[in-house]
Design a protein around this motif. Structure first.
Motif, PDB file in Angstrom:
ATOM      1  N   LYS A   1       0.845  -1.209   0.000  1.00  0.00           N
ATOM      2  CA  LYS A   1       0.000   0.000   0.000  1.00  0.00           C
ATOM      3  C   LYS A   1       0.872   1.247   0.000  1.00  0.00           C
ATOM      4  N   ALA A   2       1.941   1.257   0.800  1.00  0.00           N
ATOM      5  CA  ALA A   2       2.851   2.407   0.832  1.00  0.00           C
ATOM      6  C   ALA A   2       3.514   2.605  -0.534  1.00  0.00           C
ATOM      7  N   ILE A   3       3.954   1.522  -1.144  1.00  0.00           N
ATOM      8  CA  ILE A   3       4.569   1.592  -2.476  1.00  0.00           C
ATOM      9  C   ILE A   3       3.552   2.097  -3.496  1.00  0.00           C
ATOM     10  N   ASP A   4       2.323   1.589  -3.426  1.00  0.00           N
ATOM     11  CA  ASP A   4       1.262   1.996  -4.345  1.00  0.00           C
ATOM     12  C   ASP A   4       0.982   3.491  -4.221  1.00  0.00           C
ATOM     13  N   MET A   5       0.889   3.995  -2.985  1.00  0.00           N
ATOM     14  CA  MET A   5       0.629   5.429  -2.809  1.00  0.00           C
ATOM     15  C   MET A   5       1.758   6.257  -3.411  1.00  0.00           C
ATOM     16  N   PHE A   6       3.006   5.837  -3.176  1.00  0.00           N
ATOM     17  CA  PHE A   6       4.148   6.575  -3.717  1.00  0.00           C
ATOM     18  C   PHE A   6       4.160   6.532  -5.247  1.00  0.00           C
ATOM     19  N   LYS A   7       4.085   5.338  -5.803  1.00  0.00           N
ATOM     20  CA  LYS A   7       4.212   5.186  -7.259  1.00  0.00           C
ATOM     21  C   LYS A   7       3.017   5.745  -8.024  1.00  0.00           C
ATOM     22  N   SER A   8       1.827   5.681  -7.419  1.00  0.00           N
ATOM     23  CA  SER A   8       0.629   6.184  -8.098  1.00  0.00           C
ATOM     24  C   SER A   8       0.302   7.627  -7.702  1.00  0.00           C
ATOM     25  N   ASN A   9       1.163   8.207  -6.854  1.00  0.00           N
ATOM     26  CA  ASN A   9       1.047   9.614  -6.478  1.00  0.00           C
ATOM     27  C   ASN A   9      -0.318   9.978  -5.893  1.00  0.00           C
ATOM     28  N   TYR A  10      -0.730   9.252  -4.853  1.00  0.00           N
ATOM     29  CA  TYR A  10      -1.960   9.602  -4.141  1.00  0.00           C
ATOM     30  C   TYR A  10      -1.737   9.395  -2.653  1.00  0.00           C
ATOM     31  N   PHE A  11      -2.617   9.947  -1.854  1.00  0.00           N
ATOM     32  CA  PHE A  11      -2.586   9.759  -0.402  1.00  0.00           C
ATOM     33  C   PHE A  11      -4.023   9.609   0.059  1.00  0.00           C
ATOM     34  N   SER A  12      -4.444   8.364   0.228  1.00  0.00           N
ATOM     35  CA  SER A  12      -5.839   8.085   0.556  1.00  0.00           C
ATOM     36  C   SER A  12      -5.958   6.658   1.073  1.00  0.00           C
ATOM     37  N   HIS A  13      -7.003   6.427   1.846  1.00  0.00           N
ATOM     38  CA  HIS A  13      -7.286   5.054   2.280  1.00  0.00           C
ATOM     39  C   HIS A  13      -7.802   4.214   1.115  1.00  0.00           C
ATOM     40  N   THR A  14      -8.304   4.856   0.092  1.00  0.00           N
ATOM     41  CA  THR A  14      -8.823   4.134  -1.075  1.00  0.00           C
ATOM     42  C   THR A  14      -7.803   4.198  -2.207  1.00  0.00           C
ATOM     43  N   SER A  15      -7.329   3.031  -2.602  1.00  0.00           N
ATOM     44  CA  SER A  15      -6.335   2.916  -3.669  1.00  0.00           C
ATOM     45  C   SER A  15      -7.015   2.791  -5.024  1.00  0.00           C
ATOM     46  N   PRO A  16      -6.506   3.494  -6.031  1.00  0.00           N
ATOM     47  CA  PRO A  16      -7.047   3.313  -7.382  1.00  0.00           C
ATOM     48  C   PRO A  16      -6.861   1.869  -7.874  1.00  0.00           C
ATOM     49  N   LYS A  17      -5.835   1.210  -7.385  1.00  0.00           N
ATOM     50  CA  LYS A  17      -5.521  -0.150  -7.820  1.00  0.00           C
ATOM     51  C   LYS A  17      -6.229  -1.215  -6.974  1.00  0.00           C
ATOM     52  N   TYR A  18      -6.251  -1.036  -5.656  1.00  0.00           N
ATOM     53  CA  TYR A  18      -6.738  -2.074  -4.737  1.00  0.00           C
ATOM     54  C   TYR A  18      -8.112  -1.800  -4.131  1.00  0.00           C
ATOM     55  N   GLY A  19      -8.583  -0.560  -4.186  1.00  0.00           N
ATOM     56  CA  GLY A  19      -9.854  -0.220  -3.542  1.00  0.00           C
ATOM     57  C   GLY A  19      -9.639   0.136  -2.079  1.00  0.00           C
ATOM     58  N   SER A  20     -10.631  -0.173  -1.253  1.00  0.00           N
ATOM     59  CA  SER A  20     -10.566   0.156   0.171  1.00  0.00           C
ATOM     60  C   SER A  20      -9.559  -0.754   0.877  1.00  0.00           C
ATOM     61  N   PRO A  21      -9.168  -0.406   2.102  1.00  0.00           N
ATOM     62  CA  PRO A  21      -8.281  -1.296   2.858  1.00  0.00           C
ATOM     63  C   PRO A  21      -8.894  -2.694   3.036  1.00  0.00           C
ATOM     64  N   PHE A  22     -10.195  -2.738   3.150  1.00  0.00           N
ATOM     65  CA  PHE A  22     -10.876  -4.020   3.361  1.00  0.00           C
ATOM     66  C   PHE A  22     -10.893  -4.849   2.079  1.00  0.00           C
TER      67      PHE A  22
END
Length: 177
Positions: free
Chosen positions: A91-112
């Protein structure tokens, strides 16, 4: 010397070695006026190993500090969960590489959604994220000064933790079974 101070010295030393190895790498001619450096495969692997170690040390220190907070509040310490740690790092790598800061990932969705994708089961779950803090002490202090983040850290329903760190992005994942 305290254990934390020793870790800081070792981390600083490793970082200095990494920077020095880049500075003494052979200079290649470049097009357009810039300078390019040639890094050997061996140097690249060494740098990757150093950086992976720094990331792992940051995550371990966050767990230690969180467990100190929990014990001080009369709660049981959390146990590190391997899959949860992998998820937090991803998740940390995804936020860095995809340039976002959110609980909801464009790639993975919510933490759940992400926990489901990583086959992590839970009755209770939560996530803390942070960005920009320079040390484990700084990020845990910031989380403890935020009511919502503090509530996750001190949630008695959680028994497992995973922590990820990547280039200034911090992620904590919590579950209770």
């Amino acid at each position: 010397m305290k254990k934390r101070t020793t870790k800081r010295v070792v981390t600083s030393l490793l970082f200095s070695i990494m920077v020095t190895s880049l500075a003494v790498a052979p200079v290649l001619p470049s097009v357009g006026g810039g300078t390019a450096y040639a890094a050997t495969t061996k140097q690249t692997k060494q740098l990757a190993a150093v950086y992976a170690r720094i990331q792992k040390e940051h995550a371990a220190e966050v767990v230690q500090l969180v467990n100190e907070e929990r014990v001080n509040a009369g709660l049981k310490p959390l146990v590190i969960h391997t899959n949860l740690s992998t998820m937090a790092k991803d998740k940390a790598i995804d936020m860095f590489k995809s340039n976002y800061f959110s609980h909801t990932s464009p790639k993975y969705g919510s933490p759940f959604d992400m926990m489901d994708a990583y086959n992590i089961t839970y009755r209770y779950a939560g996530e803390n994220i942070a960005m920009g803090q320079k040390s484990a002490e700084e990020v845990v202090k910031a989380w403890m000064n935020s009511p919502g983040h503090k509530a996750n850290i001190l949630n008695e329903n959680y028994g497992l933790i995973g922590v990820g760190y990547y280039n200034g992005y911090w992620v904590q994942e919590f579950v209770g079974k």
